[in-house]
Design an enzyme around this catalytic site. Structure first.
Site, PDB file in Angstrom:
ATOM      1  N   CYS A 135       0.833  -1.203   0.000  1.00 22.38           N
ATOM      2  CA  CYS A 135       0.000   0.000   0.000  1.00 22.38           C
ATOM      3  C   CYS A 135       0.867   1.251   0.000  1.00 22.38           C
ATOM      4  O   CYS A 135       1.397   1.647   1.043  1.00 22.38           O
ATOM      5  CB  CYS A 135      -0.939   0.000   1.204  1.00 22.38           C
ATOM      6  SG  CYS A 135      -2.005   1.455   1.271  1.00 22.38           S
ATOM      7  N   CYS A 138      -0.469   4.087   2.175  1.00 18.96           N
ATOM      8  CA  CYS A 138      -0.272   3.842   3.607  1.00 18.96           C
ATOM      9  C   CYS A 138       1.163   4.124   4.035  1.00 18.96           C
ATOM     10  O   CYS A 138       1.411   4.729   5.079  1.00 18.96           O
ATOM     11  CB  CYS A 138      -0.603   2.388   3.953  1.00 18.96           C
ATOM     12  SG  CYS A 138      -2.203   1.801   3.374  1.00 18.96           S
ATOM     13  N   ASP A 139       2.128   3.662   3.231  1.00 16.67           N
ATOM     14  CA  ASP A 139       3.510   3.619   3.692  1.00 16.67           C
ATOM     15  C   ASP A 139       4.485   4.491   2.909  1.00 16.67           C
ATOM     16  O   ASP A 139       5.661   4.587   3.271  1.00 16.67           O
ATOM     17  CB  ASP A 139       4.014   2.163   3.656  1.00 16.67           C
ATOM     18  CG  ASP A 139       3.189   1.246   4.547  1.00 16.67           C
ATOM     19  OD1 ASP A 139       2.781   1.698   5.623  1.00 16.67           O
ATOM     20  OD2 ASP A 139       2.946   0.087   4.157  1.00 16.67           O
TER      21      ASP A 139
END
Length: 313
Positions: A135, A138-139
């Site tokens: 992701c 997300c990261d």
């Protein structure tokens, strides 16, 4: 454990726990079964910095534990176990847990999530949370001014590479085919991005690094006479080869799209079966974020409450 409930929630994670919070506060007395991975995919994430309300960030497991405690506080009954079969052709609905016992429910909220596809390399497990991610949204923040690789050749991979190019110094797009499968506009976007380098006909076969990912082992033109092994220094390794929604047990009753995501009647969480609702990644091929899943869980609980009220159940 009750054999008959007004609201049954299948699956945990941000969608399931948020649905439980709203359903329990509406006096629906929900029962939730956590599934194979209590807390969902977020429990495999180290730092979560984009969930509102946590200015210093929080780990995925801690965030899920907070949501679970909040659901329990308002009266949700939470049990280990997974749904192994359902019968939505009868009312109340019948849901079998762990192939052992059947629970009847007036409403069902499905929040079983979607599982990211991986290459199957042992190193993906070895470096989980240490440079391997599925992701970018997300990261990606953790790879500012660094070098990363994205594996995949479709729209998702191109979108992830483009997103990461706004953060990282260099993005390698690793494509095993000699072409991209992405739409023309996405192809043009990555090809015209000076930060993105496309490595056609490359296969990732392993990762290396002492305390996290420091590089990827690649094979160019694998199986061909001119096959070449390459070690590429990177800081992050992103998988963008798709997700598999966890919907197998519902396919005989619910309308799914071509990939397997549950179709819902937006902006509601209603499925094609009246009284069955879906929330989170299991019904969301587009965003797949903790906060959007939580929002869908809220919608599902409110939809269930309205349904029960209208039916006098």
């Amino acid at each position: 454990m009750r054999n008959k409930v007004r609201c049954l929630i299948i699956g945990s994670g941000p969608a399931g726990y948020t649905a439980a919070i709203y359903a329990s506060r509406a006096n629906l007395e929900p029962v939730l079964f956590e599934g194979l991975q209590p807390g969902g995919q977020l429990t495999t994430t180290t730092e979560v910095e984009n969930f509102p309300g946590y200015p210093e960030g929080i780990t995925g497991p801690e965030l899920m534990e907070d949501l679970k405690k909040q659901a329990l506080r308002y009266g949700t009954e939470i049990f280990p176990g997974r749904a192994t079969s359902v019968d939505f052709s009868v009312r109340p609905f019948k849901v079998t847990i762990d192939n052992e016992y059947v629970i009847e429910a007036d409403t069902v909220i499905i929040s079983t999530g979607a599982t990211a596809k991986y290459l199957g390399l042992p190193d993906e497990t070895k470096y989980a949370g240490q440079g391997v991610s599925a992701c970018a949204t997300c990261d990606g923040f953790f790879y500012r001014k660094k070098k990363v690789a994205v594996v995949g050749g479709g729209d998702t991979a191109c979108e992830e590479a483009t997103y990461l190019s706004g953060l990282a110094d260099k993005v390698y797009l690793v494509v095993r085919k000699p072409y991209l499968r992405a739409s023309q506009i996405m192809q043009e976007r990555v090809m015209n991005n000076p930060k993105i380098e496309i490595l056609f006909e490359h296969n990732a076969v392993g990762l290396y690094g002492e305390k996290g990912v420091e590089g990827v082992h690649l094979v160019k033109r694998m199986g061909e006479p001119d096959e070449e092994k390459i070690d590429l220094a990177i800081d992050g390794f992103f998988l963008a080869i798709g997700h598999t929604p966890n919907t197998d047990i519902f396919k005989d009753f619910l309308e799914l799209d071509e990939v397997g995501y549950i179709k819902i009647d937006n902006p509601t969480s209603k499925t094609n079966i009246e009284g069955v609702f879906a929330a989170g990644d299991v019904a969301d091929p587009n965003y797949r974020q903790a906060i959007t899943a939580a929002g869908m869980g809220c919608r599902a609980a409110m939809d269930a409450e309205r349904y029960l009220s209208e039916k006098g159940l």
